[in-house]
Design a protein around this motif. Sequence first.
Motif, PDB file in Angstrom:
ATOM      1  N   SER A 123       0.845  -1.188   0.000  1.00 58.59           N
ATOM      2  CA  SER A 123       0.000   0.000   0.000  1.00 58.59           C
ATOM      3  C   SER A 123       0.884   1.243   0.000  1.00 58.59           C
ATOM      4  N   SER A 124       0.848   1.986  -1.088  1.00 54.26           N
ATOM      5  CA  SER A 124       1.722   3.153  -1.194  1.00 54.26           C
ATOM      6  C   SER A 124       0.927   4.446  -1.050  1.00 54.26           C
ATOM      7  N   LEU A 125       1.319   5.227  -0.064  1.00 55.66           N
ATOM      8  CA  LEU A 125       0.761   6.566   0.207  1.00 55.66           C
ATOM      9  C   LEU A 125      -0.764   6.577   0.290  1.00 55.66           C
ATOM     10  N   THR A 126      -1.291   5.619   0.988  1.00 57.31           N
ATOM     11  CA  THR A 126      -2.741   5.529   1.169  1.00 57.31           C
ATOM     12  C   THR A 126      -3.154   5.577   2.634  1.00 57.31           C
ATOM     13  N   ILE A 127      -2.377   4.954   3.524  1.00 59.22           N
ATOM     14  CA  ILE A 127      -2.909   4.794   4.890  1.00 59.22           C
ATOM     15  C   ILE A 127      -3.028   6.136   5.623  1.00 59.22           C
ATOM     16  N   GLN A 128      -2.342   7.178   5.125  1.00 58.65           N
ATOM     17  CA  GLN A 128      -2.512   8.483   5.783  1.00 58.65           C
ATOM     18  C   GLN A 128      -3.920   9.035   5.578  1.00 58.65           C
ATOM     19  N   TRP A 129      -4.671   8.418   4.659  1.00 56.60           N
ATOM     20  CA  TRP A 129      -6.062   8.831   4.429  1.00 56.60           C
ATOM     21  C   TRP A 129      -7.047   8.055   5.298  1.00 56.60           C
ATOM     22  N   CYS A 130      -6.555   7.103   6.052  1.00 54.00           N
ATOM     23  CA  CYS A 130      -7.456   6.302   6.888  1.00 54.00           C
ATOM     24  C   CYS A 130      -7.615   6.979   8.243  1.00 54.00           C
ATOM     25  N   ASP A 131      -8.841   7.224   8.643  1.00 53.56           N
ATOM     26  CA  ASP A 131      -9.050   8.000   9.867  1.00 53.56           C
ATOM     27  C   ASP A 131      -8.962   7.146  11.129  1.00 53.56           C
ATOM     28  N   LEU A 151       3.643  -4.288   3.244  1.00 48.60           N
ATOM     29  CA  LEU A 151       4.613  -3.229   2.945  1.00 48.60           C
ATOM     30  C   LEU A 151       3.835  -1.945   2.701  1.00 48.60           C
ATOM     31  N   LEU A 152       4.104  -0.948   3.524  1.00 45.21           N
ATOM     32  CA  LEU A 152       3.317   0.285   3.450  1.00 45.21           C
ATOM     33  C   LEU A 152       4.244   1.493   3.361  1.00 45.21           C
ATOM     34  N   SER A 153       3.842   2.487   2.580  1.00 43.01           N
ATOM     35  CA  SER A 153       4.515   3.786   2.683  1.00 43.01           C
ATOM     36  C   SER A 153       3.457   4.792   3.108  1.00 43.01           C
ATOM     37  N   THR A 154       3.896   5.752   3.922  1.00 43.78           N
ATOM     38  CA  THR A 154       2.952   6.772   4.373  1.00 43.78           C
ATOM     39  C   THR A 154       3.717   8.049   4.673  1.00 43.78           C
ATOM     40  N   LEU A 155       2.983   9.153   4.851  1.00 42.48           N
ATOM     41  CA  LEU A 155       3.637  10.434   5.109  1.00 42.48           C
ATOM     42  C   LEU A 155       3.787  10.677   6.596  1.00 42.48           C
ATOM     43  N   GLY A 156       4.906  11.287   6.970  1.00 42.53           N
ATOM     44  CA  GLY A 156       5.152  11.632   8.365  1.00 42.53           C
ATOM     45  C   GLY A 156       4.785  13.084   8.653  1.00 42.53           C
ATOM     46  N   HIS A 175      -5.061  23.777   6.634  1.00 45.34           N
ATOM     47  CA  HIS A 175      -4.749  23.840   5.209  1.00 45.34           C
ATOM     48  C   HIS A 175      -3.983  22.608   4.729  1.00 45.34           C
ATOM     49  N   SER A 176      -3.708  21.716   5.664  1.00 39.80           N
ATOM     50  CA  SER A 176      -3.093  20.444   5.295  1.00 39.80           C
ATOM     51  C   SER A 176      -3.472  19.447   6.385  1.00 39.80           C
ATOM     52  N   ASN A 177      -3.515  18.198   6.021  1.00 40.08           N
ATOM     53  CA  ASN A 177      -3.739  17.177   7.043  1.00 40.08           C
ATOM     54  C   ASN A 177      -2.548  17.124   7.976  1.00 40.08           C
ATOM     55  N   ARG A 178      -2.806  16.644   9.203  1.00 46.73           N
ATOM     56  CA  ARG A 178      -1.694  16.356  10.105  1.00 46.73           C
ATOM     57  C   ARG A 178      -1.400  14.878   9.975  1.00 46.73           C
ATOM     58  N   PHE A 179      -0.129  14.557   9.841  1.00 47.36           N
ATOM     59  CA  PHE A 179       0.241  13.172   9.569  1.00 47.36           C
ATOM     60  C   PHE A 179       0.690  12.489  10.856  1.00 47.36           C
ATOM     61  N   THR A 180       0.409  11.206  10.935  1.00 44.89           N
ATOM     62  CA  THR A 180       0.594  10.462  12.181  1.00 44.89           C
ATOM     63  C   THR A 180       2.065  10.228  12.492  1.00 44.89           C
ATOM     64  N   PRO A 181       2.489  10.528  13.732  1.00 46.06           N
ATOM     65  CA  PRO A 181       3.889  10.270  14.101  1.00 46.06           C
ATOM     66  C   PRO A 181       4.191   8.775  14.123  1.00 46.06           C
ATOM     67  N   LEU A 182       5.456   8.458  13.928  1.00 44.72           N
ATOM     68  CA  LEU A 182       5.880   7.061  13.895  1.00 44.72           C
ATOM     69  C   LEU A 182       5.546   6.329  15.200  1.00 44.72           C
ATOM     70  N   ASN A 197       9.145  -3.061  11.120  1.00 46.21           N
ATOM     71  CA  ASN A 197      10.445  -2.508  10.723  1.00 46.21           C
ATOM     72  C   ASN A 197      10.155  -1.282   9.875  1.00 46.21           C
ATOM     73  N   TRP A 198      10.943  -0.240  10.057  1.00 48.27           N
ATOM     74  CA  TRP A 198      10.635   0.976   9.295  1.00 48.27           C
ATOM     75  C   TRP A 198      11.909   1.687   8.858  1.00 48.27           C
ATOM     76  N   THR A 199      11.790   2.482   7.812  1.00 47.11           N
ATOM     77  CA  THR A 199      12.829   3.444   7.454  1.00 47.11           C
ATOM     78  C   THR A 199      12.129   4.771   7.178  1.00 47.11           C
ATOM     79  N   ARG A 200      12.897   5.835   7.267  1.00 48.94           N
ATOM     80  CA  ARG A 200      12.331   7.174   7.096  1.00 48.94           C
ATOM     81  C   ARG A 200      13.154   7.899   6.038  1.00 48.94           C
ATOM     82  N   GLU A 201      12.473   8.713   5.274  1.00 54.72           N
ATOM     83  CA  GLU A 201      13.174   9.455   4.220  1.00 54.72           C
ATOM     84  C   GLU A 201      12.591  10.866   4.190  1.00 54.72           C
ATOM     85  N   LEU A 202      13.449  11.848   4.005  1.00 50.53           N
ATOM     86  CA  LEU A 202      12.967  13.225   3.875  1.00 50.53           C
ATOM     87  C   LEU A 202      13.273  13.695   2.461  1.00 50.53           C
TER      88      LEU A 202
END
Length: 269
Positions: A123-131, A151-156, A175-182, A197-202
């Motif tokens: 699931s790529s860049l989708t779970i940040q839309w789940c409430d 395997l998931l990617s999401t925004l921090g 004006h923007s969603n707040r994204f869930t902390p790790l 297991n996770w990795t983070r990228e900026l």
Amino acid sequence: MGCQSRAAATLPASPSTRERIARAFARSAHSYDQHADLQRAVADQLLALLPPQFAGAHVLDLGCGTGYCTRQLRALLPASVVLALDLAEPMLQRARAIPSVLPLCADAQQLPLQTASIDLLLSSLTIQWCDDLNALFAELQRVLRNDGVALLSTLGPQSLCELRAAWTGIDRRMHSNRFTPLATIEQAASANGFTLNWTRELRTRHYESLRKLAHELKGLGANAVLEQQASTVSPASFRAAEAAFASNREAAGIPVQWEVFYLQLRRQA
Ligand SMILES: C[S@@+](CC[C@H](N)C(=O)[O-])C[C@H]1O[C@@H](n2cnc3c(N)ncnc32)[C@H](O)[C@@H]1O
């Protein structure tokens, strides 16, 4: 730049929120691909995490959008049954065009799938839309087989902090969603029986103006804000935010950060 992030609150599961999200993505189905450079790059990173020599029978692309990951999964795993699921039917229409893929229009938090039926969920860049992250992870736990992997990617939380900063003091709207902390993601994963297991990228992307960023978000369908109904912004407020946003301009344009988490969930033994 030091952007402050508030912890994301768990939002009540409201059908109207999901309807607004579905409508925003439905409207952007025709324009999504032309704005999706970042989404493509993130999807490629996520696909690179596929287990080597994976031979599972059933694979799910959760929040498939226009089917970029679905297409890769179909090509990489010719022996697997590939399912593509999305909340927005017009998005799914694009994925429907991919041969030998089973399309499902449904909510990730209420999967129309049998228990222990999926070997690999991507699931790529989708779970940040789940409430409701707990409901989502409970569903993933239910549908994954014992040795299954998600395997998931999401925004921090740092994502789009420059956008939020530009609007600070101008009005009280989000004006923007707040994204869930790790830490919250880790808690929800563990509470639902997963090891994580996770990795983070900026990633930093540069924009010509606030209007261009807003145009991109709208083209992607990512302009729905979870916590409020849409309402009109006055031209004066927009000009003030545009000026604040532009005050960070660099030679390459106005920088905006996108914090991406790559998550690998396995059922705890
Ligand atoms: C940013 S797009 C990502 C699409 C695709 N995975 C990609 O990488 O291009 C997010 C997708 O998630 C879908 N989505 C949002 N909330 C969802 C939910 N609760 N259940 C299923 N899909 C959802 C949207 O309709 C949209 O197609």
